[in-house]
Structure formats: structure tokens, C-alpha cells
Scaffold this motif. Structure first.
Motif, PDB file in Angstrom:
ATOM      1  N   UNK A 158       0.771  -1.380  -0.051  1.00  0.00           N
ATOM      2  CA  UNK A 158      -0.167  -0.157  -0.238  1.00  0.00           C
ATOM      3  C   UNK A 158       0.917   1.262  -0.009  1.00  0.00           C
ATOM      4  N   UNK A 159       0.701   2.274  -0.796  1.00  0.00           N
ATOM      5  CA  UNK A 159       1.289   3.314  -0.925  1.00  0.00           C
ATOM      6  C   UNK A 159       0.816   4.387  -0.120  1.00  0.00           C
ATOM      7  N   UNK A 160      -0.386   4.373   0.272  1.00  0.00           N
ATOM      8  CA  UNK A 160      -0.822   5.513   1.164  1.00  0.00           C
ATOM      9  C   UNK A 160      -1.386   4.900   2.114  1.00  0.00           C
ATOM     10  N   UNK A 161      -1.636   5.848   3.465  1.00  0.00           N
ATOM     11  CA  UNK A 161      -2.294   5.362   4.968  1.00  0.00           C
ATOM     12  C   UNK A 161      -3.757   4.785   4.481  1.00  0.00           C
ATOM     13  N   UNK A 162      -4.235   5.431   3.691  1.00  0.00           N
ATOM     14  CA  UNK A 162      -5.811   5.084   3.536  1.00  0.00           C
ATOM     15  C   UNK A 162      -5.932   3.872   2.883  1.00  0.00           C
ATOM     16  N   UNK A 163      -5.096   3.240   1.960  1.00  0.00           N
ATOM     17  CA  UNK A 163      -4.980   2.162   1.324  1.00  0.00           C
ATOM     18  C   UNK A 163      -4.489   0.829   2.412  1.00  0.00           C
ATOM     19  N   UNK A 164      -3.719   1.406   3.349  1.00  0.00           N
ATOM     20  CA  UNK A 164      -3.270   0.448   4.240  1.00  0.00           C
ATOM     21  C   UNK A 164      -4.413   0.080   5.308  1.00  0.00           C
ATOM     22  N   UNK A 165      -5.200   1.330   5.683  1.00  0.00           N
ATOM     23  CA  UNK A 165      -6.244   1.182   6.544  1.00  0.00           C
ATOM     24  C   UNK A 165      -7.321   0.255   5.989  1.00  0.00           C
ATOM     25  N   UNK A 166      -7.570   0.384   4.506  1.00  0.00           N
ATOM     26  CA  UNK A 166      -8.609  -0.378   3.943  1.00  0.00           C
ATOM     27  C   UNK A 166      -8.301  -1.839   3.975  1.00  0.00           C
ATOM     28  N   UNK A 167      -6.956  -2.168   3.792  1.00  0.00           N
ATOM     29  CA  UNK A 167      -6.526  -3.705   4.152  1.00  0.00           C
ATOM     30  C   UNK A 167      -6.778  -4.185   5.556  1.00  0.00           C
ATOM     31  N   UNK A 168      -6.607  -3.255   6.358  1.00  0.00           N
ATOM     32  CA  UNK A 168      -6.671  -3.725   7.836  1.00  0.00           C
ATOM     33  C   UNK A 168      -8.259  -3.873   8.162  1.00  0.00           C
ATOM     34  N   UNK A 169      -9.117  -3.034   7.426  1.00  0.00           N
ATOM     35  CA  UNK A 169     -10.583  -3.127   7.769  1.00  0.00           C
ATOM     36  C   UNK A 169     -11.144  -4.334   6.852  1.00  0.00           C
ATOM     37  N   UNK A 170     -10.521  -4.700   5.940  1.00  0.00           N
ATOM     38  CA  UNK A 170     -10.876  -5.765   4.689  1.00  0.00           C
ATOM     39  C   UNK A 170     -10.893  -7.137   5.552  1.00  0.00           C
ATOM     40  N   UNK A 171      -9.485  -7.300   6.175  1.00  0.00           N
ATOM     41  CA  UNK A 171      -9.138  -8.699   6.456  1.00  0.00           C
ATOM     42  C   UNK A 171      -9.701  -8.592   8.101  1.00  0.00           C
ATOM     43  N   UNK A 172      -9.480  -7.455   8.598  1.00  0.00           N
ATOM     44  CA  UNK A 172     -10.040  -7.587  10.235  1.00  0.00           C
ATOM     45  C   UNK A 172      -9.260  -8.471  11.003  1.00  0.00           C
ATOM     46  N   UNK A 173      -7.782  -8.556  10.987  1.00  0.00           N
ATOM     47  CA  UNK A 173      -7.010  -9.699  11.601  1.00  0.00           C
ATOM     48  C   UNK A 173      -7.327  -9.530  13.085  1.00  0.00           C
ATOM     49  N   UNK A 174      -7.012 -10.822  13.677  1.00  0.00           N
ATOM     50  CA  UNK A 174      -7.008 -10.944  15.136  1.00  0.00           C
ATOM     51  C   UNK A 174      -5.668 -10.354  15.752  1.00  0.00           C
ATOM     52  N   UNK A 175      -4.586 -10.311  14.957  1.00  0.00           N
ATOM     53  CA  UNK A 175      -3.263  -9.911  15.313  1.00  0.00           C
ATOM     54  C   UNK A 175      -2.342  -9.196  14.374  1.00  0.00           C
ATOM     55  N   UNK A 176      -1.831  -8.252  14.618  1.00  0.00           N
ATOM     56  CA  UNK A 176      -0.970  -7.448  13.783  1.00  0.00           C
ATOM     57  C   UNK A 176       0.370  -7.443  14.270  1.00  0.00           C
ATOM     58  N   UNK A 177       1.241  -7.860  13.673  1.00  0.00           N
ATOM     59  CA  UNK A 177       2.832  -7.942  14.041  1.00  0.00           C
ATOM     60  C   UNK A 177       3.598  -6.967  12.996  1.00  0.00           C
ATOM     61  N   UNK A 178       4.396  -6.012  13.355  1.00  0.00           N
ATOM     62  CA  UNK A 178       5.033  -5.016  12.708  1.00  0.00           C
ATOM     63  C   UNK A 178       6.456  -4.659  12.975  1.00  0.00           C
ATOM     64  N   UNK A 179       6.834  -3.827  12.028  1.00  0.00           N
ATOM     65  CA  UNK A 179       8.303  -3.483  12.670  1.00  0.00           C
ATOM     66  C   UNK A 179       8.196  -1.989  13.199  1.00  0.00           C
TER      67      UNK A 179
END
Length: 641
Positions: free
Chosen positions: A160-181
Motif C-alpha cells: 500500500x502506498x498510502x495510509x488510506x489504502x493500508x487502513x482499507x486492507x486492515x478493515x478488509x481482513x480485520x485480523x486478530x493480530x498485527x505484528x509489525x516493525x
């Protein structure tokens, strides 16, 4: 507590516990002691509070007693699931050698780490929803995103090249857990909203997860020399996220992850972008207030027969297509199924008994599937040949593809059918698993076990006649084995060759050389039989597990068929028509109805509406009317259609 005191002050068992805990500081450690998993120190206090368990203490060799609480091993999943649902990570530390043969402290190792996004227990998971874990890497003004469902083997990657697109991916999958850097945590994205509103656990991984070895992990897992082999050449940032996620799954699952057989890269622009507010207000998969399925669009459309189909239908709704060719291909399949009602309902009848093949094959790959699981798997496979036969008469491209992808898996069906009894037990260690005729040695041992009962009956009758003890009985328990029981009124008749084994208030228990010899034969046969059956069962399970890719491909085909058959069924039931697509920027709806409201009232009171909008003169419609006149219903109706 654990890191502040010299280990030599503690008992050997507590030293082992503390050494293990040191490597799993961010987890609650479930430490196996006999028939219980015990927790100590701060872990015990936390679990006692969260699960409302009694907090006790244990002498650990140090000056102060260690706070302690525990849960029975046979009921551990229920307690574990409650902790994981609250956002905790739990490390399962198991005995990895037989306590009977161990010298000193029994060796223990952490065999699995359970987190919100890696739980595979069927009791904890909603069969109609995927349990996703997402890895996000923020790097050079771009976000790499990888998503996996450990319970099904699904594995995706995108960028995702924008914050909006990233948030859409998070909303789309609604994961139980996010791991990140760490960079993602510092990126300015509203993490509190993600944690609180979406109820997602968010945690940063150490920097080493995201180094060059992340790419090496991907190559080693998929046995490739270049990322081109799995289509990731154009996903530099996404590949790091995918590799880091895979490393995290290796760390927590402690196995080969053989059921993750493919990774599917995609471009976010392939699907319609729907912001979180629109998703909520349109009530696509749950209602706004009650968060319930009933009253949502998903409730209207989901008439699937399998758990796999239910999950796929939900993902279709969360990710609407925008490519007209792909949309038309799906519509062609649905239209043909609408027209061929008898064949469609026959397909739905065959789909109905099929279990969750995706999650079943994961348990098989993990070597945790029970005999009963394999029988359920076999019964599901029995439905595949008739499904394939009915599908052969359909002409639409998607249904033909499904027919080709649907492998009947006859070899696996015959293997399980010939080897495992139909009413197999849940526990594999208890025996009673293998069918007669599958293995010659099993048949011999089973015969010895059966004949042993008749030998015991003959010996009992012989001793009664020989001694004159009319109520003499041969009995058995796990502590004393087989014995002759004589009530006190007859104990004076016991002969010299009766050796006393136990005295009760109203009876005496004896053993004889002949009974001891029979006991050795019978119990030896039982032990050998149980052990051999377990080994044969494991062999069958491993053979099935080696075909995980074939099974997953068939499972996906079954899921797609289930979704299209559900759409066709709903279309016919509700008198829906096939939409006509155009590229003119025109929305022209005749006799439009709100699918949810119409199904909620169920009395033909809903009045249909027309809608016309275009991108030139009629870009806006002004809707007027008093409160409760249906203005918002009309707006939502148009958006849903």
C-alpha cells in the motif's frame, strides 16, 4: 521476580521452569506437571485474576514461596482460548520424555506458542470467519503487507502506498493480530483506533525478523532460488513483510508449516476500496449496533452449506471485484446455476455433509488430527465424485474450472476407509482404531485379547468347582491387574496355591500362578495392540498429510462451488435479476429493493424504487420527506445494489 534471584536458590524443577520462562518473557508459560499445566509468579497472578482461578503457592527452594495456579491438562484448550481472546500469548511447555523412564527432572520443551492470530483450536474459531494474522512493514513511504490464516494455510501479500489504502486492507481482513516493525509504530497511524475499535492485538517484532533472512526464509519454505518463482519480484516491501510473518509463524507454531503451500500476491487496486465508515454503515457483514450477522447483507446472501464456502463468501463481500471480465465470469456461473435448479439443489445436497476440509487438513499436517477427524475427512471425500459428476454438465467457464480443480482424492478415501473403523474414538492412544483385515498383526493381537476373556471365564469356572467357592470371581483393576476375589464367608476354603494380594473389609483378593500367566498374555497383547494401532494410525495420517496441496486445491474448488450455488439459490428465492454492466457512468435501477429490509419484514410491504444517476447532468439526487419516510433506506439500498 525470575530474573532477580540466583537460580541456585531454587529447586531443580523450578530452575528448569525459570530457564524456560527466560526465553518466553512476553508469554504466559503453561508448564506441564503431571496432569496439570501450572503457572508461577506473575503469570500465576495474571491467570488467577483473568480466569478467576484460586491462587495458591509452592515451595520453590527460595526464601519465599512461589505464587501458583493451574489448569487440568485434559481441559486446557478452554482456559487457553479465554486467555488468547483477551490478547495474551501463551507458551505451552510440555513433557517431551516419559516420566517412567526419565532420570532426574523430566525434560520439557515449549512445543507451541498460541497468540490471537495463530490459534488453530476449532472450539475457539468461528467456522464462518478466517482467523487472520497480518504483518505490516513501513519502509521508504510504502507499506508491505502480508496476511495469513494459520488454520487454513491461506497466505497473501500486497503493498500500500498510502495510509488510506493500508487502513482499507486492515478493515478488509480485520485480523486478530498485527505484528509489525518499529517504523510502523512510529508512522503516526492511529493505533488506538485499530486496537480499541477493531479489537486487534498489535505488537512490534525485533529488527532481526525483517533483515535479509526474511527473503531467505521465503525461498527455503517454497524451495525456490528467486522470488520470481512465486510472483513476488515486484513486491520488494511486501516480500519482507511476508518473510517476517513466516519467521514469526515458525517461531510460534514450532513445525514445518507444510500446509502453507502457496503465497498469493495481489495489487490493492484489484478490489474496490471501501473505507471503514462505509463498511460499518452499509452493514455488509454485521449490524452497526449489535454487531450481529442477522440484519446484515451477509445474512441475506449466505446460504452456503460448508464452512469453507461461508468464509469465501464473506471474503468476496469484503473485497468486491472491479474488473468487469471477472465480475461477468462469476455472474455467468450464477446464472447457469439459477437456470439449472434441479442440478443446483443436487449439488447443494452433496455439499451439505462436507466438513471443513481446510481446517481439517491443517490439523492433519500438524499431526494433531484425531481418528474421528480422519473419519469426518473420509466422509467428506465420499461426496466429491458425485459433485464432479453433476458439474460435468455445466458449460460456464468458472464452473468448468471448478470441475477440473475438484480432485476426488479416491486414493486417500480408500486408505482411510480400509484402515480406520467408522465409529473411531476421539483419542488415538486408547486403541480401537484399526479395521479388521488392515494389518495381520493387529488381527492376531485382537484375537488373543478376545480369547483371553474366554480363558478367564474357563479358569473362573474351574476354580469354583475345584475349591467349592461358589461366588468366586475373577476381576480386574489398573492397580492390581487380574485377581480372584473371595468373600469373607468363603475365605477359609482358599487353597494353599492362592497367594493373598489384598485384604478388603468384606473380601480377600488372591493371585495364582495360572492367573498370573494369563494376565501377562492378555495385558501384553492389549499393550502391544494399543501401541501398534497408534503407529498404524499415525502412518495413515502422515500419508494423508503428504497430500496437503491436493486437498487444499480441492477444498478451494468446493468453497467456490458452494458460494456460487448459494448466490443462485438466494437469487431465485428473492427474485433477483442479473445486473447489466456499463462503462457509461450510469446507474439505472428499475424496481430496486433493499435486500435486508425486505427480508426482515417478510410480508411484501416493501415498495420497490427506481434510481437513475449518471456522471453528466444527473450526478446528484435530492431526497426529501419526513422522518422515518425511508430516505436513508433508499440511499443504502442504492449503495448495496
Amino acid at each position: 521476580m525470575e530474573g532477580q534471584t540466583n537460580l541456585s536458590e531454587y529447586t531443580p524443577m523450578m530452575q528448569q521452569y525459570l530457564s524456560t520462562k527466560e526465553n518466553y518473557r512476553d508469554c504466559i508459560l503453561f508448564y506441564r506437571l503431571g496432569d496439570f499445566y501450572e503457572m508461577f509468579f506473575e503469570d500465576a497472578k495474571t491467570v488467577s485474576k483473568e480466569l478467576e482461578l484460586t491462587l495458591t503457592s509452592k515451595n520453590c527452594g527460595a526464601a519465599e514461596r512461589a505464587p501458583m495456579c493451574g489448569v487440568p491438562y485434559h481441559a486446557v484448550e478452554g482456559y487457553l482460548n479465554r486467555l488468547v481472546q483477551k490478547g495474551y500469548k501463551v507458551a505451552i511447555c510440555e513433557q517431551v520424555e516419559d516420566p517412567k523412564t526419565a532420570r532426574g527432572i523430566v525434560k520439557r520443551e515449549v512445543i507451541r506458542v498460541v497468540t490471537p492470530g495463530t490459534n488453530t483450536d476449532s472450539q475457539a474459531l468461528d467456522e464462518s470467519k478466517n482467523n487472520y494474522i497480518m504483518c505490516i512493514v513501513s519502509f521508504a513511504e510504502k507499506y508491505g503487507v502480508s496476511i495469513a490464516d494459520v488454520s487454513t494455510g491461506d497466505y497473501y501479500v500486497t503493498e500500500a502506498d498510502t495510509e488510506r489504502k493500508l487502513i482499507d486492507e486492515i478493515n478488509k481482513y480485520s485480523p486478530a493480530e498485527i505484528v509489525c516493525n518499529e517504523a510502523f509504530l512510529m508512522s503516526g497511524i492511529d493505533l488506538d483506533d485499530i486496537k480499541n475499535r477493531l479489537h486487534i492485538c498489535v505488537g512490534a517484532l525485533d529488527a532481526w525478523y525483517f533483515d535479509d533472512a526474511a527473503i531467505s526464509t521465503l525461498k527455503e519454505h517454497f524451495h525456490i532460488h528467486s522470488l520470481e518463482g512465486i510472483g513476488l519480484n515486484d513486491f520488494a516491501c511486501g516480500s519482507i513483510a511476508a518473510g517476517a510473518l513466516l519467521r514469526y509463524l515458525y517461531e510460534t507454531q514450532k513445525n514445518s508449516l507444510a500446509h502453507i503451500t502457496a503465497i498469493r500476491p495481489y495489487v490493492t487496486g484489484k478490489f474496490m476500496m471501501i473505507d471503514s465508515s462505509t463498511r460499518r454503515n452499509l452493514e455488509l457483514v454485521e449490524t452497526l449496533r449489535e454487531k450481529a450477522k442477522r440484519g446484515s447483507l451477509l445474512w441475506v446472501l449466505d446460504k452456503t452449506k460448508t464452512a469453507m464456502g461461508a468464509r469465501l463468501l464473506r471474503s468476496y463481500m469484503e473485497q468486491p471485484l472491479i474488473d468487469s471480465q471477472e465480475i461477468c465470469a462469476r455472474l455467468d456461473a450464477v446464472e447457469e446455476l439459477v437456470k439449472q435448479m434441479i442440478a443446483r439443489e443436487e449439488l447443494r445436497e452433496y455439499l451439505n455433509p462436507i466438513y471443513d476440509l481446510e481446517r481439517l487438513v491443517t490439523r492433519i499436517a500438524y499431526q494433531t488430527a484425531s481418528p474421528k477427524d480422519l473419519v469426518a475427512f473420509k466422509n467428506s471425500l465420499n461426496m466429491l465424485p458425485p459433485l464432479k459428476a453433476v458439474l460435468s454438465d455445466f458449460k460456464s467457464a468458472l464452473l468448468q474450472t471448478i470441475q477440473e480443480e475438484l480432485d476426488p482424492l479416491k486414493d486417500l478415501f480408500h486408505l482411510i476407509d480400509s484402515g480406520i473403523i467408522d465409529d473411531a474414538p476421539v483419542l488415538a492412544h486408547d486403541g480401537g482404531i484399526i479395521k479388521e483385515g488392515y494389518n495381520e498383526e493387529v488381527d492376531k493381537l485382537r484375537k488373543s485379547k478376545t480369547e483371553g476373556k474366554s480363558w478367564l471365564a474357563q479358569l473362573e469356572a474351574k476354580e469354583r468347582e475345584k475349591t467349592g467357592i461358589k461366588n468366586l470371581k475373577i476381576k480386574y483393576n489398573k492397580v492390581f491387574g487380574y485377581y480372584l476375589e473371595v468373600t469373607n464367608s468363603y475365605k477359609d476354603l482358599a487353597p494353599d496355591y492362592f497367594t493373598r494380594k489384598q485384604t478388603l473389609a468384606n473380601a480377600e483378593r488372591f493371585i495364582t500362578p495360572e492367573l498370573k500367566e494369563l494376565e501377562d498374555v492378555i495385558l501384553g497383547a492389549e499393550d502391544k495392540l494399543t501401541g501398534l494401532e497408534y503407529e498404524l494410525f499415525r502412518g495413515i495420517r502422515e500419508t494423508v498429510g503428504a497430500e496437503v496441496a491436493r486437498i487444499q486445491k480441492t477444498a478451494k474448488a468446493v468453497a467456490k462451488l458452494d458460494v456460487f450455488a448459494s448466490f443462485a439459490h438466494v437469487a431465485q428465492e428473492n427474485r433477483y435479476c442479473r445486473p447489466k454492466l456499463n462503462r457509461k457512468g450510469v446507474i439505472d435501477i428499475k424496481g430496486g429493493r433493499h435486500p435486508v429490509v425486505e427480508n426482515m419484514i417478510k410480508n411484501d410491504l416493501f415498495i420497490s424504487n427506481d434510481t437513475y444517476l449518471d456522471s453528466n447532468k444527473q450526478r446528484i439526487s435530492i431526497i426529501t420527506g419526513p422522518n422515518m419516510a425511508g430516505k436513508s433506506t433508499y440511499m443504502r439500498q442504492t449503495a448495496l445494489i
